[in-house]
Design an enzyme around this catalytic site. Sequence first.
Site, PDB file in Angstrom:
ATOM      1  N   ARG A   7       7.368   1.549   7.595  1.00  0.00           N
ATOM      2  CA  ARG A   7       6.099   1.393   8.315  1.00  0.00           C
ATOM      3  C   ARG A   7       5.773  -0.082   8.501  1.00  0.00           C
ATOM      4  O   ARG A   7       5.337  -0.512   9.561  1.00  0.00           O
ATOM      5  CB  ARG A   7       4.977   2.113   7.547  1.00  0.00           C
ATOM      6  CG  ARG A   7       3.563   1.837   8.042  1.00  0.00           C
ATOM      7  CD  ARG A   7       3.403   2.261   9.499  1.00  0.00           C
ATOM      8  NE  ARG A   7       2.114   1.881  10.012  1.00  0.00           N
ATOM      9  CZ  ARG A   7       1.833   0.703  10.575  1.00  0.00           C
ATOM     10  NH1 ARG A   7       2.758  -0.219  10.678  1.00  0.00           N
ATOM     11  NH2 ARG A   7       0.634   0.448  11.041  1.00  0.00           N
ATOM     12  N   ILE A  46      -3.616  -2.337   4.262  1.00  0.00           N
ATOM     13  CA  ILE A  46      -3.662  -0.915   3.939  1.00  0.00           C
ATOM     14  C   ILE A  46      -2.301  -0.291   4.258  1.00  0.00           C
ATOM     15  O   ILE A  46      -2.129   0.383   5.276  1.00  0.00           O
ATOM     16  CB  ILE A  46      -4.795  -0.188   4.687  1.00  0.00           C
ATOM     17  CG1 ILE A  46      -6.132  -0.891   4.398  1.00  0.00           C
ATOM     18  CG2 ILE A  46      -4.866   1.279   4.265  1.00  0.00           C
ATOM     19  CD1 ILE A  46      -7.324  -0.308   5.120  1.00  0.00           C
ATOM     20  N   PRO A  47      -1.310  -0.556   3.389  1.00  0.00           N
ATOM     21  CA  PRO A  47       0.004   0.048   3.614  1.00  0.00           C
ATOM     22  C   PRO A  47      -0.111   1.568   3.486  1.00  0.00           C
ATOM     23  O   PRO A  47      -0.783   2.072   2.581  1.00  0.00           O
ATOM     24  CB  PRO A  47       0.879  -0.545   2.518  1.00  0.00           C
ATOM     25  CG  PRO A  47      -0.007  -1.283   1.602  1.00  0.00           C
ATOM     26  CD  PRO A  47      -1.356  -1.384   2.209  1.00  0.00           C
ATOM     27  N   HIS A  48       0.517   2.279   4.396  1.00  0.00           N
ATOM     28  CA  HIS A  48       0.425   3.735   4.403  1.00  0.00           C
ATOM     29  C   HIS A  48       1.647   4.334   5.101  1.00  0.00           C
ATOM     30  O   HIS A  48       2.314   3.650   5.862  1.00  0.00           O
ATOM     31  CB  HIS A  48      -0.848   4.185   5.119  1.00  0.00           C
ATOM     32  CG  HIS A  48      -0.901   3.718   6.539  1.00  0.00           C
ATOM     33  ND1 HIS A  48      -1.225   2.412   6.871  1.00  0.00           N
ATOM     34  CD2 HIS A  48      -0.636   4.343   7.708  1.00  0.00           C
ATOM     35  CE1 HIS A  48      -1.181   2.277   8.192  1.00  0.00           C
ATOM     36  NE2 HIS A  48      -0.811   3.436   8.714  1.00  0.00           N
ATOM     37  N   ALA A  49       1.883   5.590   4.801  1.00  0.00           N
ATOM     38  CA  ALA A  49       2.994   6.308   5.440  1.00  0.00           C
ATOM     39  C   ALA A  49       2.759   7.800   5.292  1.00  0.00           C
ATOM     40  O   ALA A  49       2.107   8.246   4.345  1.00  0.00           O
ATOM     41  CB  ALA A  49       4.326   5.930   4.799  1.00  0.00           C
TER      42      ALA A  49
END
Length: 78
Positions: free
Chosen positions: A30, A44-47
Amino acid sequence: VLEEMVKAAVAAGVLPRARKAQVVEALLAREQRGSTGMGRGIAIPHAKIAGLRAHAGVVARSLAGIDFRAVDGERVHV
């Protein structure tokens, strides 16, 4: 940093240990598409992870800051 955050989620019991590598890989993929560094010291790292039944999250803080390629060019602290 992402690996440390995923490790904390596993230790807290909000993420299955068996999915740790998959989640780290998804977060890194991501970030390669574009930084989740929003600016003002926040990222805001997200996956999305197929097969996980619940949302999980971790809040982490870095006093020194991390180069997260944020949109404002500043280091990320949260």
